[in-house]
Scaffold this motif. Structure first.
Motif, mmCIF file in Angstrom:
data_model
loop_
_atom_site.group_PDB
_atom_site.id
_atom_site.type_symbol
_atom_site.label_atom_id
_atom_site.label_comp_id
_atom_site.label_asym_id
_atom_site.label_seq_id
_atom_site.Cartn_x
_atom_site.Cartn_y
_atom_site.Cartn_z
ATOM 1 N N ARG A 295 0.988 -1.247 0.023
ATOM 2 C CA ARG A 295 -0.236 0.105 -0.259
ATOM 3 C C ARG A 295 0.796 1.097 -0.097
ATOM 4 N NH1 ARG A 295 -2.595 -3.242 4.325
ATOM 5 N NH2 ARG A 295 -2.158 -1.229 5.924
ATOM 6 N N LYS A 296 2.185 1.117 0.697
ATOM 7 C CA LYS A 296 2.989 2.076 1.120
ATOM 8 C C LYS A 296 4.489 1.949 1.212
ATOM 9 C CE LYS A 296 3.636 6.359 3.018
ATOM 10 N NZ LYS A 296 3.558 7.252 4.599
ATOM 11 N N ARG A 297 4.598 1.984 0.520
ATOM 12 C CA ARG A 297 6.411 2.066 0.335
ATOM 13 C C ARG A 297 7.197 1.968 1.326
ATOM 14 N NH1 ARG A 297 10.879 0.382 -3.712
ATOM 15 N NH2 ARG A 297 8.996 0.568 -4.749
ATOM 16 N N LEU A 298 7.683 1.152 2.069
ATOM 17 C CA LEU A 298 8.906 1.454 3.608
ATOM 18 C C LEU A 298 10.131 1.221 3.424
ATOM 19 C CD1 LEU A 298 6.458 -0.127 5.682
ATOM 20 C CD2 LEU A 298 5.572 2.235 5.629
ATOM 21 N N SER A 299 11.189 2.412 4.192
ATOM 22 C CA SER A 299 11.657 2.148 4.781
ATOM 23 C C SER A 299 12.591 1.300 5.102
ATOM 24 C CB SER A 299 12.820 3.803 5.018
ATOM 25 O OG SER A 299 11.969 3.422 6.109
ATOM 26 N N TYR B 64 21.510 11.012 -3.386
ATOM 27 C CA TYR B 64 20.306 10.998 -3.681
ATOM 28 C C TYR B 64 19.773 12.039 -4.440
ATOM 29 C CZ TYR B 64 19.873 7.107 -0.849
ATOM 30 O OH TYR B 64 19.969 5.514 -0.436
ATOM 31 N N ILE B 65 20.209 13.092 -4.276
ATOM 32 C CA ILE B 65 19.096 14.952 -4.975
ATOM 33 C C ILE B 65 20.214 14.504 -6.670
ATOM 34 C CG2 ILE B 65 18.982 16.810 -4.071
ATOM 35 C CD1 ILE B 65 18.562 16.689 -1.184
ATOM 36 N N GLU B 66 21.273 14.526 -6.433
ATOM 37 C CA GLU B 66 21.722 14.639 -7.094
ATOM 38 C C GLU B 66 21.723 13.864 -7.931
ATOM 39 O OE1 GLU B 66 25.036 16.224 -9.678
ATOM 40 O OE2 GLU B 66 24.653 17.060 -7.863
ATOM 41 N N ASP C 198 15.130 3.076 -4.392
ATOM 42 C CA ASP C 198 14.125 3.211 -4.846
ATOM 43 C C ASP C 198 13.139 4.004 -4.135
ATOM 44 O OD1 ASP C 198 14.905 1.603 -6.894
ATOM 45 O OD2 ASP C 198 13.655 -0.189 -6.714
ATOM 46 N N LEU C 199 12.925 4.028 -3.134
ATOM 47 C CA LEU C 199 12.202 5.020 -2.401
ATOM 48 C C LEU C 199 12.670 6.259 -1.879
ATOM 49 C CD1 LEU C 199 9.863 5.167 -0.250
ATOM 50 C CD2 LEU C 199 11.913 5.094 1.395
ATOM 51 N N ALA C 200 13.683 6.461 -2.417
ATOM 52 C CA ALA C 200 15.007 7.677 -1.433
ATOM 53 C C ALA C 200 14.297 8.656 -3.342
ATOM 54 C CB ALA C 200 16.031 7.878 -2.320
ATOM 55 N N ALA D 115 12.133 15.900 3.824
ATOM 56 C CA ALA D 115 11.361 13.984 3.490
ATOM 57 C C ALA D 115 12.051 12.721 3.300
ATOM 58 C CB ALA D 115 10.838 14.419 2.169
ATOM 59 N N LEU D 116 13.223 13.006 3.010
ATOM 60 C CA LEU D 116 14.025 11.988 3.506
ATOM 61 C C LEU D 116 14.235 10.946 4.357
ATOM 62 C CD1 LEU D 116 17.134 12.535 0.516
ATOM 63 C CD2 LEU D 116 15.070 10.321 0.362
ATOM 64 N N LEU D 117 14.279 12.278 5.054
ATOM 65 C CA LEU D 117 15.325 12.510 6.515
ATOM 66 C C LEU D 117 13.670 11.591 7.902
ATOM 67 C CD1 LEU D 117 16.964 12.552 8.796
ATOM 68 C CD2 LEU D 117 16.298 14.202 9.681
ATOM 69 N N LYS D 118 12.493 11.670 7.181
ATOM 70 C CA LYS D 118 11.389 11.774 7.422
ATOM 71 C C LYS D 118 11.414 10.243 7.525
ATOM 72 C CE LYS D 118 6.453 13.470 8.305
ATOM 73 N NZ LYS D 118 5.878 14.267 8.237
ATOM 74 N N ARG D 119 11.611 9.820 6.461
ATOM 75 C CA ARG D 119 11.040 8.754 6.016
ATOM 76 C C ARG D 119 12.305 7.720 6.578
ATOM 77 N NH1 ARG D 119 7.623 7.488 2.715
ATOM 78 N NH2 ARG D 119 7.669 5.509 3.549
ATOM 79 N N TYR D 120 13.172 8.409 7.378
ATOM 80 C CA TYR D 120 14.502 6.764 7.789
ATOM 81 C C TYR D 120 15.334 6.651 6.671
ATOM 82 C CZ TYR D 120 11.799 7.787 12.437
ATOM 83 O OH TYR D 120 11.137 8.110 13.169
ATOM 84 N N VAL D 121 15.027 7.176 5.602
ATOM 85 C CA VAL D 121 15.889 6.576 4.736
ATOM 86 C C VAL D 121 17.515 6.678 4.848
ATOM 87 C CG1 VAL D 121 16.446 6.660 1.932
ATOM 88 C CG2 VAL D 121 14.266 6.958 2.731
ATOM 89 N N SER D 122 18.298 5.322 4.418
ATOM 90 C CA SER D 122 19.525 5.494 4.157
ATOM 91 C C SER D 122 20.309 6.055 3.694
ATOM 92 C CB SER D 122 19.600 3.209 5.120
ATOM 93 O OG SER D 122 19.200 2.730 3.959
ATOM 94 N N GLY D 123 21.330 5.689 3.876
ATOM 95 C CA GLY D 123 22.282 6.510 2.440
ATOM 96 C C GLY D 123 22.409 7.645 2.364
ATOM 97 N N ASN D 124 23.564 8.060 1.605
ATOM 98 C CA ASN D 124 23.688 9.968 1.186
ATOM 99 C C ASN D 124 22.814 10.843 0.735
ATOM 100 O OD1 ASN D 124 24.998 12.289 0.032
ATOM 101 N ND2 ASN D 124 26.532 11.356 0.600
#
Length: 256
Positions: free
Chosen positions: A68-72, A142-144, A107-109, A129-138
């Motif tokens: 239903r909703k992709r999770l980190s 990701y933005i670049e 993919d979530l990022a 937004a990335l931090l709020k979803r606890y996405v791991s990585g740089n």
């Protein structure tokens, strides 16, 4: 004890044993374990099957949530940890879901960055937004990688134009600060927006006179109201000498 009967229901399997022992398992747990009528089974084995069944159900619930909703990965970890599972079991489930592609922070990022781009948000909002979803990585990487630079610049130009129109009743200096503040609130960096702010050439004297004329259409020209419009125009960044001169002309026109 001995397995006496196995009843297959819609979603569960009921296992009936001797000594009046009855327990239920999900179809998935039953199909992945060998339980045959007539075989011997002890309480330890039943407990293992029930625990396996509990893990399977929790895993299925998590997969349903992800569908239903992709999770980190961290969100999945928090969800599983709230079920009081041991860390090794939690890690095993997460590892399995990563291998099968259900969990993929890259993919979530990408989807988060693109969503921010669609909603005309800048890099700081993307990182939030990335931090709020606890996405791991740089996050910078990701933005670049996922931020369409041309579209990003077009978003800046669109918002600059939008806020220039909304702030047109202010002086040029206040209007510029207003536009910058609005862009910063939308997640853009000051250095990103400066070169795209081209204020229209305007006659601030004419703007002040128009504001004063509009103000006094419904108000008396007394000291209190003169002070009120003066404060209002000063707050918009207009020069006091221009305001004073325009008010004096307005009063003189009223007298004449």
């Amino acid at each position: 004890m001995i397995v006496k009967e196995i009843k297959i229901k819609k979603k569960n399997v009921e296992v009936i044993c001797s000594e009046n022992i009855v327990f239920e398992l999900s179809l998935d747990t039953y199909s992945s374990n060998y339980i045959l009528i007539g075989e011997s089974i002890d309480q330890r084995r039943i407990n293992e099957l029930k625990k396996s069944d509990e893990i399977s159900k929790i895993k299925a619930e998590l997969i349903n949530k992800i569908s239903r909703k992709r999770l980190s990965k961290k969100e999945c970890f928090n969800y599983l940890s709230s079920s009081n599972l041991k860390d090794e079991i939690v890690n095993k489930i997460i590892s399995d879901l990563e291998k099968s592609g259900f969990i993929n922070d890259v993919d979530l990022a990408e989807s988060i960055v693109i969503s921010c781009l669609v909603n005309k948000k800048g890099v700081t909002k993307m990182k939030e937004a990335l931090l709020k979803r606890y996405v791991s990585g740089n996050y910078d990487e990701y933005i670049e990688k996922f931020n369409d630079r041309d579209r990003y610049i077009n978003n800046i130009k669109y918002l600059v134009d939008k806020y220039i129109k909304l702030g047109k009743k202010n002086s040029n200096s206040v209007m510029k600060q207003y536009v910058i503040a609005k862009l910063v609130n939308n997640g853009y960096l000051k250095d990103e927006v400066f070169s795209y702010i081209e204020l229209p050439q305007r006659d601030e004297k004419a703007i002040v006179e128009e504001e004063i004329a509009k103000f006094f259409k419904t108000k008396d020209r007394n000291e209190q109201n003169i002070a009120k419009i003066t404060r209002k125009l000063l707050s918009k960044g207009f020069n006091y000498a221009i305001i004073k001169s325009a008010i004096e002309r307005s009063v003189n026109c009223e007298i004449n």
